[in-house]
Design a protein around this motif. Structure first.
Motif, PDB file in Angstrom:
ATOM      1  N   LEU B 124       0.844  -1.197   0.000  1.00  0.00           N
ATOM      2  CA  LEU B 124       0.000   0.000   0.000  1.00  0.00           C
ATOM      3  C   LEU B 124       0.873   1.239   0.000  1.00  0.00           C
ATOM      4  CD1 LEU B 124      -2.970  -0.540   2.478  1.00  0.00           C
ATOM      5  CD2 LEU B 124      -2.849  -0.895   0.033  1.00  0.00           C
ATOM      6  N   VAL B 125       0.486   2.190  -0.853  1.00  0.00           N
ATOM      7  CA  VAL B 125       1.199   3.461  -0.889  1.00  0.00           C
ATOM      8  C   VAL B 125       0.367   4.531  -0.192  1.00  0.00           C
ATOM      9  CG1 VAL B 125       2.201   5.192  -2.415  1.00  0.00           C
ATOM     10  CG2 VAL B 125       2.292   2.773  -3.042  1.00  0.00           C
ATOM     11  N   ARG B 126      -0.911   4.497  -0.458  1.00  0.00           N
ATOM     12  CA  ARG B 126      -1.826   5.497   0.089  1.00  0.00           C
ATOM     13  C   ARG B 126      -3.229   4.929  -0.002  1.00  0.00           C
ATOM     14  NH1 ARG B 126      -4.360   6.764  -4.340  1.00  0.00           N
ATOM     15  NH2 ARG B 126      -3.272   6.735  -6.325  1.00  0.00           N
ATOM     16  N   ASP B 127      -4.183   5.599   0.618  1.00  0.00           N
ATOM     17  CA  ASP B 127      -5.576   5.211   0.437  1.00  0.00           C
ATOM     18  C   ASP B 127      -5.975   5.530  -1.000  1.00  0.00           C
ATOM     19  OD1 ASP B 127      -5.466   4.758   3.086  1.00  0.00           O
ATOM     20  OD2 ASP B 127      -6.895   6.302   3.684  1.00  0.00           O
ATOM     21  N   GLY B 128      -6.611   4.620  -1.641  1.00  0.00           N
ATOM     22  CA  GLY B 128      -7.047   4.909  -3.006  1.00  0.00           C
ATOM     23  C   GLY B 128      -7.149   3.647  -3.827  1.00  0.00           C
ATOM     24  N   TYR B 129      -7.354   3.838  -5.113  1.00  0.00           N
ATOM     25  CA  TYR B 129      -7.502   2.702  -6.006  1.00  0.00           C
ATOM     26  C   TYR B 129      -6.148   2.067  -6.289  1.00  0.00           C
ATOM     27  CZ  TYR B 129     -12.320   3.977  -6.738  1.00  0.00           C
ATOM     28  OH  TYR B 129     -13.654   4.239  -6.537  1.00  0.00           O
ATOM     29  N   HIS B 130      -6.148   0.768  -6.295  1.00  0.00           N
ATOM     30  CA  HIS B 130      -4.948   0.022  -6.610  1.00  0.00           C
ATOM     31  C   HIS B 130      -5.283  -0.956  -7.730  1.00  0.00           C
ATOM     32  CE1 HIS B 130      -3.980   1.664  -2.715  1.00  0.00           C
ATOM     33  NE2 HIS B 130      -2.711   1.355  -2.908  1.00  0.00           N
ATOM     34  N   ASP B 131      -4.314  -1.133  -8.583  1.00  0.00           N
ATOM     35  CA  ASP B 131      -4.557  -1.949  -9.774  1.00  0.00           C
ATOM     36  C   ASP B 131      -3.891  -3.310  -9.660  1.00  0.00           C
ATOM     37  OD1 ASP B 131      -5.966   0.062 -10.900  1.00  0.00           O
ATOM     38  OD2 ASP B 131      -4.248   0.919 -11.941  1.00  0.00           O
ATOM     39  N   PHE B 132      -4.556  -4.256 -10.206  1.00  0.00           N
ATOM     40  CA  PHE B 132      -4.066  -5.634 -10.232  1.00  0.00           C
ATOM     41  C   PHE B 132      -4.110  -6.060 -11.695  1.00  0.00           C
ATOM     42  CE2 PHE B 132      -5.728 -10.178  -9.355  1.00  0.00           C
ATOM     43  CZ  PHE B 132      -4.483 -10.717  -9.577  1.00  0.00           C
ATOM     44  N   THR B 133      -2.967  -6.149 -12.295  1.00  0.00           N
ATOM     45  CA  THR B 133      -2.934  -6.510 -13.710  1.00  0.00           C
ATOM     46  C   THR B 133      -2.466  -7.949 -13.864  1.00  0.00           C
ATOM     47  OG1 THR B 133      -0.693  -5.694 -13.894  1.00  0.00           O
ATOM     48  CG2 THR B 133      -2.455  -4.183 -14.494  1.00  0.00           C
ATOM     49  N   PHE B 134      -2.893  -8.559 -14.927  1.00  0.00           N
ATOM     50  CA  PHE B 134      -2.508  -9.944 -15.204  1.00  0.00           C
ATOM     51  C   PHE B 134      -2.633 -10.148 -16.705  1.00  0.00           C
ATOM     52  CE2 PHE B 134      -6.699  -9.411 -13.386  1.00  0.00           C
ATOM     53  CZ  PHE B 134      -7.541  -9.843 -14.398  1.00  0.00           C
ATOM     54  N   PRO B 135      -2.016 -11.191 -17.209  1.00  0.00           N
ATOM     55  CA  PRO B 135      -2.109 -11.419 -18.658  1.00  0.00           C
ATOM     56  C   PRO B 135      -3.574 -11.544 -19.064  1.00  0.00           C
ATOM     57  CG  PRO B 135      -0.466 -12.845 -17.685  1.00  0.00           C
ATOM     58  CD  PRO B 135      -1.176 -12.187 -16.549  1.00  0.00           C
ATOM     59  N   PRO B 136      -3.984 -10.929 -20.163  1.00  0.00           N
ATOM     60  CA  PRO B 136      -5.396 -10.955 -20.559  1.00  0.00           C
ATOM     61  C   PRO B 136      -5.949 -12.377 -20.649  1.00  0.00           C
ATOM     62  CG  PRO B 136      -4.175  -9.449 -21.931  1.00  0.00           C
ATOM     63  CD  PRO B 136      -3.156 -10.164 -21.096  1.00  0.00           C
ATOM     64  N   LEU B 137      -7.167 -12.551 -20.185  1.00  0.00           N
ATOM     65  CA  LEU B 137      -7.841 -13.850 -20.268  1.00  0.00           C
ATOM     66  C   LEU B 137      -8.685 -13.835 -21.536  1.00  0.00           C
ATOM     67  CD1 LEU B 137      -8.975 -14.063 -16.533  1.00  0.00           C
ATOM     68  CD2 LEU B 137      -6.931 -15.034 -17.571  1.00  0.00           C
ATOM     69  N   PRO B 138      -8.269 -14.554 -22.562  1.00  0.00           N
ATOM     70  CA  PRO B 138      -8.886 -14.371 -23.887  1.00  0.00           C
ATOM     71  C   PRO B 138     -10.368 -14.731 -23.945  1.00  0.00           C
ATOM     72  CG  PRO B 138      -7.315 -16.196 -23.897  1.00  0.00           C
ATOM     73  CD  PRO B 138      -7.174 -15.521 -22.579  1.00  0.00           C
ATOM     74  N   ASP B 139     -10.802 -15.745 -23.206  1.00  0.00           N
ATOM     75  CA  ASP B 139     -12.202 -16.184 -23.313  1.00  0.00           C
ATOM     76  C   ASP B 139     -12.979 -15.864 -22.042  1.00  0.00           C
ATOM     77  OD1 ASP B 139     -11.739 -17.300 -25.861  1.00  0.00           O
ATOM     78  OD2 ASP B 139     -10.768 -19.011 -24.891  1.00  0.00           O
TER      79      ASP B 139
END
Lengths: 493, 592
Positions: B124-139
């Motif tokens: 955590l850096v600060r209160d707020g939105y955090h993103d979770f990215t992952f390789p695209p799930l094609p289907d």
């Protein structure tokens, strides 16, 4: 044209006929398109008191007469529709939002479409039609539209009357343009910017796209103010007195709030009486003419209202206990000073917010930042207006100074009169009237002329063109923001 | 470079920069019939005239719509959602807490950890939105996914907060470990656009998310069925643009092309500002390369596990006085910043709960108003007051309330805030959560040192009995048999079956019985995970007049709705007679 106006006009060459008028025509088309979008986005009955307004319209259209003493209920069709569409009154509670399905139709939309036509004129459920006995002009006109689409299902009929409101909004934009053009003659850019602001003001876009008599009042009040402006600039003539009388009479037939213009009307006639030393009798006669025209139009209704509501102005809502606010937390009777403090705090705080964005049943506001921007622009506008007024006085431009004062009076008069009215309400009924920003939309064009004049005063002359562009884009952005990022999430998430 | 060319160059640079940002992100927000999209909404004061109605007059006003779920220790908080589109690639969630705390995300195809398809950990850096990215799930279109969060290093007094939107009709259901709660976690799902079509996809989705587009067709006249609203919106946007050009203000000699480029730059700039302000464009700020994580047991027998989060459940709770007087806030308790319920003086919050065995309520209470006095009470409706403390502001305390006497019971838990007349400031209930020691859960497979009588039997396709433990009374007749069953779900089940335990005499006559849902109904089968073994305790009484002879126990499962028994099979796969497993017992009555 006096010196001050001439100096102002030097900074802006009058645009060509084509650009001005084509711009106005396009703006009117956009107003209609915008109204269509807001109409479509607003779920059934989510306009302010929309079910009550539609009930009155429906009654007149179905029975071809005004509701009488015994006609105090909404048709069963409207009550059932609220249940079937799951939209009685969508409160500020996530569990109380409209239910949706997966396809093109809502879960009970088929039942809604198949409602028995006999329900349009049955009142067995006994739900109060709390606006059945209010001033009827909007409902009478709306009933004509209703009759045009008589065979449509309820959604079609409601939407048709909503479109009638949208058309009235378009007319209000047009009248606002003419009003601004007469306040600042030769400055068509200002007129077009004022018209654009009226067209895209988010809360007006909302109120002007649902079934509500406010929008007709707004149109008529704007026209009345335009008549006052012309009287101020060109003097009072018989035709102008008749025009003013027409506006006031039709306004009284629409909603008694038109009485908020009493002070500026009096001010215009007093000023004319003072100027015309040799023709004061004529001024008095013209005043009487305006009054007679107004009474000729609305007199019958005042008598009828007295019979129906025990008062020439509608207020049986209070007597029958339909008031939305029934639990005041403070009794102001005997406390006029406290009432005044709270009243004006409400105006500056909440009412000003609801003037700009508090959609639905006043529970769908925009983001706080939106109001901060509006407040900032307003303060800058007031500051600029003070500078402009000093400048006018220094230039001895008395006609323009008086015009500015007239518009200030137009804007403030209803607020002051509502203050007095509200306190008398307390004394008589033990409750307040309750205020919403939309009650003051009739004065919107006048307010925007003042605001725009103030803002432009703060800008160097060579930036006025860019200023107009920026202010137009800002209101367009405000409209899109409110529709897409405040209104739709509230109702459709 | 002349002064006239400056706007052109500036416009070009800005347009290029904007294009690069959009191209780099190339995400668009996906929506659908599940709960993939949540937008925070803004509330100001309600229509409260005749009292002064101002925006600064916040209390008593509407409740802050922001609720929180606290996340710490071995707990997992998650939510099911349906992906509307292919190429699901980013989840954005609001997180709050102390900087530096670790939070783990995992994306699963079922609530089970074994079905994790992507995971990542961030600080955590600060209160707020955090993103979770992952390789695209094609289907991913139409698929159900589960997004889980864990903060194993956080303690109860330094929990990470997840923002929750109260019970909505979009169909989202947060999961507290295996238990469900009302509401929606505040998150959004993003998808990578179609190759070559990402810009249009992104614009269309950002401006009119498909949730709106779908719902705007319903309860509308026929004209608005289909994509009419979207079409009108486009017409409005194009028309406005044309109008701005046609009604160009100022002097005529202003060059049209300069005007056009100015408008374009302005529109782009405004769009970017709006996008940044409303977080519409998703450029990852905590991008994390992820890979499927190892399956781990989620049970920590040393600690308790979260069962109910009373802050998260604030909306459905009953409130006295009315709900608008309650809100949420943050407060410092023992130097830690915690999300709290702000309750007015002389108020009661009432929660309907089914308490698990060995449950306890942990909470903090605090009073910030200097010189004021409050009494905080926790009780059971119709029962005792279990906790009472008095605070004189500013004061605070943390507490644990034992609820184990009410294990397996449906109760109404009451949180009372008592104040003196004239007091107005709220009392704060910080992170009030019901936990359970969860001694009835063990990791699957059972370790060798677990003392259990091996006796495998299968019930239906999904459930199996691994073994049992039996404690018999010292003397017969009288007393009761203590039986512990070790259940395992091979896969998820959709029905909460009921267990029957029959005590049979030598002739096969039933002498005693116990029917109950597992763990006293506190741990229904529908939330059982294949990762766990469930210990299920029964006390079977023995009659005082039980005849002599050997006794056996018959065990099985049935559906309470149909009274049909679940087919039972022995370890060799043979169907058991009567769809019940017979256990020999060392019981033998000594009566003649």
């Amino acid at each position: 044209m006096n010196d001050a106006t001439a100096i102002l006009n030097q900074s802006n060459k009058v645009p060509t006929w084509c650009r001005t008028h084509l711009g106005l025509v396009l703006l009117l088309l956009l107003t209609l398109l915008n109204g269509l979008l807001w109409s479509a986005a607003t779920p059934l009955w989510q306009g302010p008191d929309e079910d009550g307004h539609f009930a009155a319209t429906q009654f007149i259209a179905e029975h071809l007469r005004l509701p009488g003493h015994a006609d105090g209920f909404r048709a069963d069709e409207l009550v059932l529709a609220a249940d079937l569409a799951d939209t009685g009154k969508l409160h500020n509670h996530p569990e109380l939002r409209q239910a949706f399905g997966d396809g093109e139709a809502g879960p009970r939309e088929a039942e809604l479409r198949a409602l028995d036509p006999a329900r349009r004129t049955s009142y067995a459920i006994g739900a109060p039609g709390k606006l059945n006995h209010t001033s009827p002009l909007y409902y009478m006109l709306g009933a004509l539209v209703y009759r045009l689409v008589y065979d449509a299902d309820l959604q079609g009929r409601v939407f048709a009357v909503r479109l009638f409101s949208v058309a009235l909004t378009g007319l209000m934009v047009l009248v606002s343009y003419f009003l601004a053009a007469d306040v600042l003659p030769g400055r068509r850019d200002v007129a077009l910017t004022v018209a654009a602001w009226v067209s895209f003001q988010p809360m007006l876009s909302f109120v002007g796209s649902v079934v509500n008599n406010d929008i007709l009042l707004n149109l008529i009040a704007t026209a009345a103010i335009w008549a006052l402006v012309r009287m101020w600039r060109h003097g009072i003539t018989g035709r102008r007195a008749i025009a003013l009388g027409l506006a006031l009479g039709l306004g009284m037939l629409t909603k008694p709030l038109i009485a908020g213009l009493a002070l500026p009307v009096a001010w215009v006639f007093v000023r004319e009486w003072w100027r015309r030393r040799g023709g004061r009798r004529r001024v008095v006669l013209l005043g009487l003419l305006a009054l007679i025209v107004a009474l000729a139009l609305c007199g019958w209704w005042l008598v009828r209202s007295f019979d129906l509501n025990d008062g020439e102005l509608y207020m049986n809502e209070v007597k029958k206990g339909y008031r939305v606010i029934t639990e005041p937390v403070f009794d102001y009777r005997g406390h006029p000073w406290q009432h005044a403090v709270d009243y004006w705090a409400s105006i500056v705080g909440g009412v000003w917010s609801s003037y700009w964005a508090a959609f639905g049943w006043l529970d769908t506001p925009a983001a706080p930042a939106y109001y901060r921007i509006v407040d900032t622009v307003m303060l800058l506008g007031i500051l600029g207006l003070v500078v402009y007024s000093f400048w006018l006085i220094r230039c001895r431009a008395w006609v323009e100074t008086g015009m500015t004062f007239l518009l200030v009076l137009v804007v403030l008069s209803p607020v002051v009169m509502m203050h007095v009215y509200d306190y008398t309400y307390w004394i008589e009924y033990g409750v307040g009237r309750g205020l919403q920003g939309r009650y003051f939309f009739g004065q919107m064009a006048a307010l925007f002329v003042l605001l725009l004049t103030g803002l432009l005063t703060l800008l160097p002359r060579q930036w006025h063109g860019a200023g107009h562009l920026g202010l137009r884009i800002a209101m367009v952005a405000a409209n899109f923001y409110c529709l897409l990022w405040a209104f739709l999430p509230r109702y459709y998430l | 470079m002349s002064r006239q060319s400056l706007p052109w160059i500036a416009a070009l640079v800005l347009a290029l920069a904007v294009s690069c940002v959009l191209a780099g992100a190339a995400y668009w927000r996906g929506t659908g019939p599940g709960a993939p999209l949540q937008e925070p909404m803004h509330y100001v004061d309600q229509y409260r005239y005749p009292r002064a109605w101002t925006r600064t007059q916040l209390a008593p006003g509407l409740p802050d719509p922001t609720l929180f779920a606290a996340l710490y220790g071995p707990n997992a908080v998650g939510q099911q959602f349906r992906s509307c589109c292919d190429n699901l690639a980013l989840m954005r969630v609001w997180l709050g807490g102390a900087a530096g705390q670790q939070v783990a995300f995992s994306l699963r195809t079922s609530p089970d950890r074994a079905d994790t398809i992507a995971w990542a950990a961030i600080q955590l850096v600060r209160d707020g939105y955090h993103d979770f990215t992952f390789p695209p799930l094609p289907d991913s279109a139409g698929q159900i996914y589960y997004l889980f969060f864990e903060a194993p290093e956080a303690g109860t007094d330094e929990a990470v907060a997840l923002r929750v939107l109260p019970g909505d009709r979009v169909g989202g259901v947060p999961l507290l470990n295996e238990f469900t709660a009302a509401g929606n976690l505040n998150f959004a799902a993003y998808h990578r656009g179609r190759p070559g079509g990402w810009l249009l996809d992104a614009l269309a989705e950002q401006v009119l998310p498909r949730t709106f587009a779908a719902r705007l067709r319903q309860y509308k006249p026929g004209f608005f069925k289909g994509g009419t609203f979207a079409g009108l919106l486009v017409a409005m946007a194009v028309g406005t643009f044309i109008w701005l050009l046609v009604a160009w203000p100022g002097e005529r000699r202003l060059a049209w092309r300069r005007g056009v480029i100015g408008l374009a730059v302005g529109a782009f700039g405004l769009g970017i500002l709006v996008a940044a302000a409303t977080e519409v464009v998703a450029w990852p700020r905590h991008a994390t390369v992820t890979s499927p994580g190892p399956a781990q047991a989620m049970i920590n027998n040393d600690g308790s596990a979260l069962v109910y989060d009373l802050l998260l459940s604030l909306y459905p709770a009953e409130k006295e006085p009315e709900r608008r007087f309650f809100s949420t806030t943050w407060a410092e308790v023992h130097g830690r910043r915690l999300p709290c319920i702000a309750a007015p003086p002389n108020s009661t919050l009432s929660y309907g709960l089914r308490l698990p065995p060995e449950a306890r309520l942990q909470l903090g209470v605090t009073l910030e108003a200097v010189g004021e006095w409050r009494r905080f009470e926790v009780g059971i409706a119709g029962g005792d007051t279990l906790f009472r403390c008095e605070l004189r502001g500013p004061e605070e305390m943390l507490a644990v309330v034992d609820l184990s006497d009410y294990g397996g019971q449906d109760v109404r838990l009451l949180l009372r805030t008592v104040g003196r007349e004239g007091d107005t400031s709220p009392g704060l209930w910080c992170v009030p959560q019901v936990e359970s020691a969860r001694s009835w859960l063990l990791p699957f497979p059972l370790s060798a040192d677990v003392n259990v009588q091996q006796q495998r039997a299968a019930f239906g396709d999904a459930l199996e009995l691994l073994g049992y433990r039996l404690e018999t009374p010292q003397s017969m007749p009288g007393g009761q048999v203590k039986l512990t069953l070790y259940w395992h779900a091979r896969q998820r089940v959709s029905i909460d079956y009921t267990v029957f335990v029959h005590l049979l005499d030598e002739a096969g006559e039933m002498r005693s019985q116990r029917d109950s849902q597992p763990v006293g109904g506190a741990y229904p089968m529908t939330i059982w995970s294949p990762e766990n073994v469930i210990l299920d305790h029964y006390l079977v009484p023995l009659d005082g007049d039980a005849p002599s002879g050997r006794y056996r126990l018959a065990i099985g499962l049935y559906d309470l709705a149909t009274m049909q028994r679940l087919p039972a099979f022995d370890s060799a796969g043979r169907r058991l007679e009567g769809d019940r497993l017979l256990l020999e017992t060392p019981l033998k009555s000594t009566l003649p």
